[in-house]
Design a protein around this motif. Structure first.
Motif, PDB file in Angstrom:
ATOM      1  N   VAL A   1     104.724  -6.419 -17.800  1.00 36.50           N
ATOM      2  CA  VAL A   1     103.278  -6.645 -17.874  1.00 36.50           C
ATOM      3  C   VAL A   1     102.551  -5.306 -18.034  1.00 36.50           C
ATOM      4  O   VAL A   1     101.617  -5.176 -18.841  1.00 36.50           O
ATOM      5  CB  VAL A   1     102.794  -7.410 -16.627  1.00 36.50           C
TER       6      VAL A   1
ATOM      7  N   CYS B   1     102.769  -4.099 -21.521  1.00 36.09           N
ATOM      8  CA  CYS B   1     101.920  -4.899 -22.403  1.00 36.09           C
ATOM      9  C   CYS B   1     100.465  -4.434 -22.320  1.00 36.09           C
ATOM     10  O   CYS B   1      99.802  -4.257 -23.344  1.00 36.09           O
ATOM     11  CB  CYS B   1     102.045  -6.362 -22.017  1.00 36.09           C
ATOM     12  N   LEU B   2      99.977  -4.199 -21.098  1.00 37.74           N
ATOM     13  CA  LEU B   2      98.580  -3.775 -20.942  1.00 37.74           C
ATOM     14  C   LEU B   2      98.335  -2.435 -21.652  1.00 37.74           C
ATOM     15  O   LEU B   2      97.314  -2.251 -22.319  1.00 37.74           O
ATOM     16  CB  LEU B   2      98.225  -3.669 -19.456  1.00 37.74           C
TER      17      LEU B   2
ATOM     18  N   LEU C   1      98.281  -2.987 -25.422  1.00 32.07           N
ATOM     19  CA  LEU C   1      97.031  -3.647 -25.796  1.00 32.07           C
ATOM     20  C   LEU C   1      95.874  -2.644 -25.772  1.00 32.07           C
ATOM     21  O   LEU C   1      95.023  -2.642 -26.658  1.00 32.07           O
ATOM     22  CB  LEU C   1      96.733  -4.807 -24.842  1.00 32.07           C
TER      23      LEU C   1
ATOM     24  N   VAL D   1     102.215  -4.763 -30.367  1.00 34.27           N
ATOM     25  CA  VAL D   1     101.354  -5.614 -29.542  1.00 34.27           C
ATOM     26  C   VAL D   1     102.027  -6.964 -29.318  1.00 34.27           C
ATOM     27  O   VAL D   1     102.086  -7.484 -28.206  1.00 34.27           O
ATOM     28  CB  VAL D   1      99.978  -5.796 -30.223  1.00 34.27           C
ATOM     29  N   MET D   2     102.546  -7.516 -30.425  1.00 37.89           N
ATOM     30  CA  MET D   2     103.213  -8.817 -30.330  1.00 37.89           C
ATOM     31  C   MET D   2     104.447  -8.722 -29.425  1.00 37.89           C
ATOM     32  O   MET D   2     104.679  -9.559 -28.562  1.00 37.89           O
ATOM     33  CB  MET D   2     103.692  -9.254 -31.714  1.00 37.89           C
TER      34      MET D   2
ATOM     35  N   SER E   1     103.483  -8.436 -25.896  1.00 37.37           N
ATOM     36  CA  SER E   1     102.895  -9.672 -25.382  1.00 37.37           C
ATOM     37  C   SER E   1     103.966 -10.734 -25.142  1.00 37.37           C
ATOM     38  O   SER E   1     103.948 -11.416 -24.115  1.00 37.37           O
ATOM     39  CB  SER E   1     101.859 -10.230 -26.365  1.00 37.37           C
ATOM     40  N   TRP E   2     104.871 -10.880 -26.088  1.00 32.57           N
ATOM     41  CA  TRP E   2     105.964 -11.851 -25.884  1.00 32.57           C
ATOM     42  C   TRP E   2     106.769 -11.467 -24.643  1.00 32.57           C
ATOM     43  O   TRP E   2     107.132 -12.315 -23.828  1.00 32.57           O
ATOM     44  CB  TRP E   2     106.916 -11.891 -27.086  1.00 32.57           C
TER      45      TRP E   2
ATOM     46  N   ALA F   1     105.797  -9.804 -22.011  1.00 33.14           N
ATOM     47  CA  ALA F   1     105.034 -10.106 -20.799  1.00 33.14           C
ATOM     48  C   ALA F   1     105.013 -11.607 -20.545  1.00 33.14           C
ATOM     49  O   ALA F   1     105.137 -12.066 -19.409  1.00 33.14           O
ATOM     50  CB  ALA F   1     103.614  -9.563 -20.940  1.00 33.14           C
ATOM     51  N   LEU F   2     104.879 -12.400 -21.625  1.00 31.14           N
ATOM     52  CA  LEU F   2     104.875 -13.856 -21.479  1.00 31.14           C
ATOM     53  C   LEU F   2     106.194 -14.349 -20.901  1.00 31.14           C
ATOM     54  O   LEU F   2     106.212 -15.180 -19.993  1.00 31.14           O
ATOM     55  CB  LEU F   2     104.658 -14.508 -22.844  1.00 31.14           C
TER      56      LEU F   2
END
Lengths: 190, 651
Positions: free
Chosen positions: B44, B47-48, B51, B101-102, B105-106, B108-109
């Motif tokens: 996470v 990811c932040l 972003l 970014v993708m 994000s994936w 982190a998801l």
């Protein structure tokens, strides 16, 4: 044992592929593309783009070093290089166009309107710069096939005896000119 | 200062992904739970930071900071704000940042949604994703940073975004495609984690399936939008050109499609485990290979991306490490995998198996067609060129048995079937197919070639078979409502996916066979006719947009004397790059598109125009949307939601 070997087959195939990819990265693909390098221009007799009465043959081109630039108004990269090619012409480089018409494919019996094409070409050259001494129209693509042309823009450097010195795929820009064409032309000077 | 903050934030993110790669994998190896538990927060955090870095790029683009090379090369102050945002992925460096970014994000998801996974598996999945993150971030920071400055000499104005990319389709196409590519890295990580754990049971297939479906859905939508953009924006009415860059996106799609079907067998029946793992590795490997093809300049493509051998070498090394490493791991582990379970020749297992063969063969054809010209040359065999006819012919041959199977396979049950009742059903469907295809084609067109008929019949066959199967599955229940409720999202996904494919087949067939075009030169008030439609030229107006000028041709269309529409086709000249762009006018319809492109002024108020009549062309994208919906609705499946609830209990 057998199953173990089978499991490693994908890896072997992949390693082989990597070897080719690595070679492809450094073996300059853009230069090797023609089998015509070092040979003389193929014989041809083709009409002028602007005047179908006027015909050009390989003999007409002898006697002076020139660039044969394969291009078309449909090809954005060709249009992009017109400006720089025009600068080259102003510096005294002889550039001859080989017009590659994409909309017309002889194998499919397409309709073709020469007057439309001429207007199109004239307008494009008026707008983006006209580097060409003249343009050869190769509607049936015979010369293009003989030269091993795979698209546009492509440019051949031909010496005064009609020998093909260079075959370049992609646009000509100052960097390409300095690194590739200029040295080759220098070598041709007596 | 601000661009440097963006860069620094990426450096920090890379630090976190390095830790994400090391701690959980080491923890899983040594059985240290504390190390494994670091994974979600690292994911996470990473990811932040990514972003934030992307936010910085958007900010400096919006504020026209031309001291940054990327902004100067891909944006300009006159660009509308939404295209400024788009320009952040309009060039190579920004596109790679978008990829990051993708990816982040994936990751982190996955970290947040995998609470019910055993810690060892969860840590490994996230660790592998962390490893991939390190690779891409290193690449970005080292040789492809969008934050490089042009100091001390910087331009006062940017070079503008390539006009071809100034289109709504281009705003959403790359993000969707990357969502798909990067999503497949999740399937890949699940496969590697399962191999590392050495437990290739059907649990990993169950976990991997919704992620794969989602990634595949995005990939489908991305390809569909890309095709639609080419059609709407390039001004010559085509939708697919078998260009190496397009092929680069098709190959992972084909393998991912095989993977979905294969995951179903592995999850439900515990079969084909090693094959499924191999497909998961292959799907993501082909994404990397595609990236290599697109970014290295190894293959000449009409798409002008930044090409550079140094970058190519990096991607190739990364590709060799990731794919080579996973295939080596696969080779070592696969001999310990045994699949249990028996099945007969007429069974769903065999149907899905044959489906996989077709999809893999199709992938190999695309791969060969894309790479063979290069390999051929490297072997010293001279130049060959493999063009559209090769691909068209190969796919035309493949699609026949594939489509027939697509109609038949859903009716098969697991393990075994009795053939006679099935055969009876299939004959019935065949008769219905012939009747409907004949009625449809003979009422719509004058001339019908055998091939057109056959290909259309394939599409009809799939649709009828799918509907028959649906009706049968519903009718075994006492009431229709109850039957529909029982079907489950996976089944609906299959229905949508198959019908979507049928739409695509029908569209490709009919629009290829019956599209007509006409080049005309018209003066104001003149009329041209094409396929029952009359086109009246109303003249040309000057237009002025935010960053372009040009002309717009107006054409009123009539059919049988009745007004149909007013077409407005533009020819734009973009101010900064002085590039010409055709904005075709399209009157879209369910059964046909009227497509008009404005040509040049021919003097005396006459203009050249190109008119196209394209029947059923819209079904292609309609089909693509249906197929991608199939990927998304599975996420709503009760089974996956229930898992989330149990996960809460576990925690």
């Amino acid at each position: 044992m057998n199953k173990k070997f089978l499991g490693l087959v994908p890896l072997l195939i992949f390693v082989l592929l990597c070897v080719f990819l690595y070679q492809g990265l450094f073996g300059n693909p853009r230069e090797l593309q023609t089998g015509r390098l070092g040979q003389t221009m193929p014989a041809f007799e083709l009409p002028d783009l602007m005047d179908e009465q006027k015909r050009w043959t390989d003999q007409d081109l002898l006697g002076e070093v020139y660039l044969l630039n394969v291009w078309g108004t449909w090809c954005p990269t060709c249009i992009a290089e017109l400006g720089y090619l025009t600068e080259l012409r102003e510096q005294g480089v002889r550039i001859i166009g080989l017009y590659y018409e994409q909309a017309y494919d002889p194998d499919f019996g397409d309709q073709f309107d020469i007057n439309y094409l001429r207007t199109d070409v004239q307008q494009m050259l008026a707008r983006a710069g006209d580097p060409y001494q003249f343009n050869i129209l190769d509607l049936e693509r015979t010369l293009a096939l003989d030269l091993g042309v795979s698209g546009a823009p492509e440019t051949f450097l031909v010496d005064k005896n009609g020998k093909i010195i260079l075959h370049h795929t992609g646009d000509i820009n100052p960097r390409v000119w300095r690194s590739k064409f200029a040295p080759a032309i220098q070598e041709l000077q007596p | 200062m601000i661009p440097e903050i963006g860069y620094f934030s990426l450096v920090l993110a890379m630090g976190l992904s390095l830790l994400l790669c090391i701690f959980p994998l080491w923890g899983a190896y040594t059985g240290n739970l504390r190390l494994m538990r670091t994974a979600p927060s690292l994911a996470v955090g990473q990811c932040l930071l990514v972003l934030f870095s992307f936010g910085v790029l958007i900010y400096i683009t919006l504020t026209d900071d031309f001291t940054v090379a990327y902004v100067a090369h891909h944006s300009s102050s006159t660009l509308p704000w939404y295209y400024k945002v788009t320009s952040t992925w309009g060039g190579h460096e920004g596109a790679i940042l978008l990829w990051l970014v993708m990816q982040a994000s994936w990751t982190a998801l996955v970290a947040m949604m995998s609470k019910s996974l055993p810690w060892v598996l969860r840590a490994r999945v996230l660790g592998v994703l962390g490893f991939l993150g390190v690779g891409f971030m290193l690449y970005t920071l080292w040789m492809s940073s969008p934050f490089e400055r042009l100091l001390p000499y910087y331009p006062v104005e940017g070079r503008d975004l390539n006009p071809l990319l100034q289109d709504p389709g281009m705003i959403i196409h790359p993000p969707l495609l990357y969502m798909g590519y990067v999503g497949l890295s999740v399937s890949f990580s699940f496969a590697i984690a399962a191999l590392l754990t050495g437990k290739l049971d059907n649990t990993w297939a169950k976990w991997s399936r919704p992620w794969t479906m989602a990634a595949w859905g995005f990939l489908t939508l991305g390809i569909t939008i890309g095709s639609w953009w080419a059609y709407a924006e390039l001004g010559w009415g085509g939708w697919w050109f078998w260009d190496p860059v397009e092929n680069a996106s098709l190959m992972p799609w084909l393998v991912a499609t095989a993977l979905l079907h294969s995951l179903a067998i592995t999850e439900k029946r515990g079969l084909f485990k090693s094959w499924t793992v191999l497909l998961a590795i292959a799907a993501f490997s082909l994404c990397l290979l595609g990236t290599f093809i697109v970014r290295s300049g190894i293959i000449v493509s009409v798409h002008a991306f930044a090409t550079d051998p140094d970058r190519g070498l990096f991607i190739l090394s990364f590709l060799a490490l990731v794919v080579g490493g996973s295939l080596a791991l696969y080779g070592l582990r696969v001999s310990q995998v045994y699949s249990e379970g028996r099945y007969k020749l007429v069974s769903r297992e065999v149907g899905l198996w044959v489906n996989n063969i077709f999809l893999v063969v199709a992938t190999l054809i695309v791969l060969l067609g894309t790479l063979l010209p290069m390999i051929h040359k490297e072997l010293g065999l001279g130049s060959i060129s493999i063009g559209v006819p090769f691909f068209n012919q190969m796919f035309a041959i493949l699609i026949v048995p594939f489509a027939i199977l697509m109609g038949m396979a859903p009716m098969l049950r697991w393990k075994q079937n009795k053939l006679p009742p099935l055969a009876k059903k299939w004959v019935g469907i065949l008769v219905a197919t012939i009747v409907i295809t004949s009625a449809w084609l003979f009422s719509s067109f004058d001339e019908i070639s055998t091939l057109t008929y056959l290909a259309t019949a394939l599409a009809v066959w799939i649709c009828i078979a799918t509907v028959v199967d649906l009706v049968e599955k519903v009718s075994v229940h006492p009431s229709t409502a109850q039957g529909l409720k029982r079907l489950g999202m996976s089944y609906w996904a299959m229905v949508l996916g198959h019908v979507g494919i049928a739409f695509v087949i029908a569209s490709v067939t009919l629009t290829s066979a019956y599209s007509v075009e006409r080049s005309v030169v018209m003066k104001k008030g003149e009329i041209a006719t094409l396929n029952d439609y009359e086109y009246r030229f109303e003249g040309v107006n000057e237009i002025r947009g935010p960053n372009y000028g040009g002309h717009a041709g107006e054409v009123t269309v009539f059919k049988d004397g009745e007004y149909v529409t007013l077409l407005h086709a533009e020819k734009r000249l973009y101010d900064v790059g002085m590039q010409f762009m055709t904005e075709a006018a399209i009157d879209d319809g369910f059964f046909r598109d009227l497509y008009l492109a404005l040509g040049e002024s021919m003097g005396n108020g006459a203009w050249s125009l190109r008119i196209y009549h394209k029947p059923y062309v819209r079904w292609m994208w309609l089909g693509g949307i249906l197929i991608s919906l199939a990927g998304f609705i599975v996420l709503a499946d009760k089974r996956y939601r229930r898992r989330k609830q149990t996960s809460v209990e576990h925690a």
